[in-house]
Motif scaffolding. Structure first.
Motif, PDB file in Angstrom:
ATOM      1  N   PHE A  80      29.724  24.660  32.761  1.00 49.41           N
ATOM      2  CA  PHE A  80      28.657  25.529  32.259  1.00 49.41           C
ATOM      3  C   PHE A  80      28.814  26.980  32.704  1.00 49.41           C
ATOM      4  CE2 PHE A  80      24.806  22.859  30.772  1.00 49.41           C
ATOM      5  CZ  PHE A  80      25.632  22.080  29.992  1.00 49.41           C
ATOM      6  N   HIS A  81      29.492  27.223  33.825  1.00 47.52           N
ATOM      7  CA  HIS A  81      29.809  28.613  34.197  1.00 47.52           C
ATOM      8  C   HIS A  81      31.312  28.857  34.138  1.00 47.52           C
ATOM      9  CE1 HIS A  81      30.629  26.825  38.197  1.00 47.52           C
ATOM     10  NE2 HIS A  81      31.338  27.891  38.454  1.00 47.52           N
ATOM     11  N   HIS A  93      25.617  26.678  41.779  1.00 47.42           N
ATOM     12  CA  HIS A  93      26.511  27.834  41.735  1.00 47.42           C
ATOM     13  C   HIS A  93      25.733  29.109  41.451  1.00 47.42           C
ATOM     14  CE1 HIS A  93      29.750  30.512  40.368  1.00 47.42           C
ATOM     15  NE2 HIS A  93      29.013  30.751  39.298  1.00 47.42           N
ATOM     16  N   GLY A  94      26.209  30.213  42.019  1.00 47.10           N
ATOM     17  CA  GLY A  94      25.812  31.553  41.613  1.00 47.10           C
ATOM     18  C   GLY A  94      24.325  31.819  41.585  1.00 47.10           C
ATOM     19  N   ALA A  95      23.854  32.278  40.427  1.00 48.23           N
ATOM     20  CA  ALA A  95      22.452  32.674  40.287  1.00 48.23           C
ATOM     21  C   ALA A  95      21.507  31.498  40.516  1.00 48.23           C
ATOM     22  CB  ALA A  95      22.215  33.275  38.903  1.00 48.23           C
ATOM     23  N   LEU A  96      21.915  30.312  40.129  1.00 51.59           N
ATOM     24  CA  LEU A  96      21.056  29.150  40.347  1.00 51.59           C
ATOM     25  C   LEU A  96      20.905  28.874  41.835  1.00 51.59           C
ATOM     26  CD1 LEU A  96      19.415  26.756  39.318  1.00 51.59           C
ATOM     27  CD2 LEU A  96      21.569  25.475  39.069  1.00 51.59           C
ATOM     28  N   TYR A  97      21.982  28.971  42.588  1.00 54.89           N
ATOM     29  CA  TYR A  97      21.933  28.771  44.041  1.00 54.89           C
ATOM     30  C   TYR A  97      20.988  29.782  44.680  1.00 54.89           C
ATOM     31  CZ  TYR A  97      23.861  27.903  48.774  1.00 54.89           C
ATOM     32  OH  TYR A  97      24.036  27.586  50.109  1.00 54.89           O
ATOM     33  N   ASN A  98      21.167  31.034  44.311  1.00 58.98           N
ATOM     34  CA  ASN A  98      20.363  32.090  44.930  1.00 58.98           C
ATOM     35  C   ASN A  98      18.913  32.059  44.469  1.00 58.98           C
ATOM     36  OD1 ASN A  98      22.561  33.163  46.401  1.00 58.98           O
ATOM     37  ND2 ASN A  98      23.253  34.284  44.603  1.00 58.98           N
ATOM     38  N   ALA A  99      18.681  31.841  43.178  1.00 56.36           N
ATOM     39  CA  ALA A  99      17.312  31.827  42.668  1.00 56.36           C
ATOM     40  C   ALA A  99      16.509  30.673  43.250  1.00 56.36           C
ATOM     41  CB  ALA A  99      17.313  31.740  41.144  1.00 56.36           C
ATOM     42  N   SER A 100      17.150  29.510  43.371  1.00 57.41           N
ATOM     43  CA  SER A 100      16.426  28.330  43.838  1.00 57.41           C
ATOM     44  C   SER A 100      16.053  28.410  45.316  1.00 57.41           C
ATOM     45  CB  SER A 100      17.240  27.068  43.569  1.00 57.41           C
ATOM     46  OG  SER A 100      18.484  27.113  44.246  1.00 57.41           O
ATOM     47  N   ALA A 101      16.566  29.396  46.016  1.00 59.74           N
ATOM     48  CA  ALA A 101      16.130  29.599  47.395  1.00 59.74           C
ATOM     49  C   ALA A 101      14.643  29.931  47.460  1.00 59.74           C
ATOM     50  CB  ALA A 101      16.940  30.731  48.044  1.00 59.74           C
ATOM     51  N   ARG A 102      14.121  30.524  46.367  1.00 60.02           N
ATOM     52  CA  ARG A 102      12.705  30.893  46.335  1.00 60.02           C
ATOM     53  C   ARG A 102      11.972  30.364  45.104  1.00 60.02           C
ATOM     54  NH1 ARG A 102      14.977  36.023  48.227  1.00 60.02           N
ATOM     55  NH2 ARG A 102      14.280  36.432  50.369  1.00 60.02           N
ATOM     56  N   VAL A 136      27.198  22.827  39.986  1.00 60.52           N
ATOM     57  CA  VAL A 136      26.425  22.919  38.745  1.00 60.52           C
ATOM     58  C   VAL A 136      25.778  24.291  38.629  1.00 60.52           C
ATOM     59  CG1 VAL A 136      26.034  20.439  38.601  1.00 60.52           C
ATOM     60  CG2 VAL A 136      24.446  21.850  39.923  1.00 60.52           C
ATOM     61  N   SER A 137      25.494  24.697  37.392  1.00 61.25           N
ATOM     62  CA  SER A 137      25.021  26.060  37.189  1.00 61.25           C
ATOM     63  C   SER A 137      24.118  26.150  35.967  1.00 61.25           C
ATOM     64  CB  SER A 137      26.220  26.998  36.989  1.00 61.25           C
ATOM     65  OG  SER A 137      26.817  26.783  35.720  1.00 61.25           O
ATOM     66  N   TYR A 138      23.574  27.352  35.782  1.00 66.66           N
ATOM     67  CA  TYR A 138      22.943  27.656  34.509  1.00 66.66           C
ATOM     68  C   TYR A 138      23.999  27.581  33.404  1.00 66.66           C
ATOM     69  CZ  TYR A 138      19.027  29.700  37.167  1.00 66.66           C
ATOM     70  OH  TYR A 138      17.968  29.910  38.021  1.00 66.66           O
TER      71      TYR A 138
END
Length: 252
Positions: free
Chosen positions: A38-39, A112-121, A64-66
């Motif tokens: 997916f990425h 992965h990536g934005a999903l990893y960082n976004a899901s922190a909050r 896994v990712s967006y």
């Protein structure tokens, strides 16, 4: 002897495009976060990467990712929770086929990536990751950072969170990653990366870009395959860890 898993994001090419020498990296690390399509990644790459990992005795993880091939999964997508759960399960299922054909198995999951960082909050996206792992195989660990929303929800759901430290990324004083594009976001000098890895493994600490010590106590350390000089960094890191009497083990 201290033990640590060193993981790398791997299989992140697409078609004829490839970031780095995946085979060389898989000879240096103990866990492979395989891009699930997916990425980055395609069926040929997924199969080849799983076969290489099994031959090397390297643990296979689903990264896994967006759904964001154009942005390499580094753009936030406001996907509804139910759809995101299905997207994540779809990716895990694709990788499982190739892992099992190679004689291996998926041993952990990492966003992965934005999903990893976004899901922190982001509560809903953290919940989607945790729900997908619980539906897929609740016995395997979920790589994330302590103190994040993902970590909290994993514990509540009975999923084992595994603390991850980042060798080649800068940290904020809060223990999160400095956003890419900001000063100090990347660590690309092999000697500096190796020293950070040894300190994270031996002391459980890393120095933030603002000078504070951050407590990590990681169970695994990550190196990104698309960081400039990734193979050289990985070689320096593994040599330094072994010199410090730190044993590299798979994620389990």
């Amino acid at each position: 002897m201290t033990e640590i898993a060193v993981n790398t994001d791997i299989g992140e090419g697409f078609g004829v495009w490839q970031f780095t020498d995946d085979e060389a990296l898989l000879g240096l690390v103990s866990a492979a976060n395989v891009a699930c399509g997916f990425h980055a990644g395609d069926p040929d790459i997924l199969r080849r990467t799983c076969e290489l990992a099994v031959r090397r005795g390297v643990a296979i993880g689903a990264q896994v990712s967006y759904r964001d091939l154009a942005g390499f999964g580094r753009r936030f997508l406001n996907v509804p929770r139910a759809s995101l759960v299905n997207d994540l399960l779809y990716q895990m299922g694709a990788l499982r086929v190739f892992a099992e054909l190679a004689g291996g198995r998926i041993g952990y999951v990492k966003a992965h990536g934005a999903l990893y960082n976004a899901s922190a909050r982001h509560r809903e996206h953290a919940a989607a990751i945790v729900e997908a792992v619980a539906s897929f195989d609740r016995s395997i660990p979920l790589l994330c950072q302590p103190g994040t929303e993902t970590w909290r929800q994993a514990e509540e759901a009975g999923i084992r969170p595994l603390a991850e430290g980042f060798i080649d990324r800068g940290y904020t004083a809060e223990g999160l990653l400095v956003p890419r594009g900001q000063p100090g976001a990347l660590v690309t000098e092999p000697e500096e990366a190796a020293a950070r890895a040894v300190r994270m493994a031996a002391e459980g600490k890393v120095t933030a870009v603002t000078g504070e010590d951050v407590e990590l106590s990681p169970g695994t350390l990550c190196l990104h395959s698309d960081t400039a000089g990734a193979v050289e960094i990985a070689a320096a890191v593994t040599a330094a860890l072994r010199a410090a009497d730190v044993s590299l083990v798979p994620i389990r």
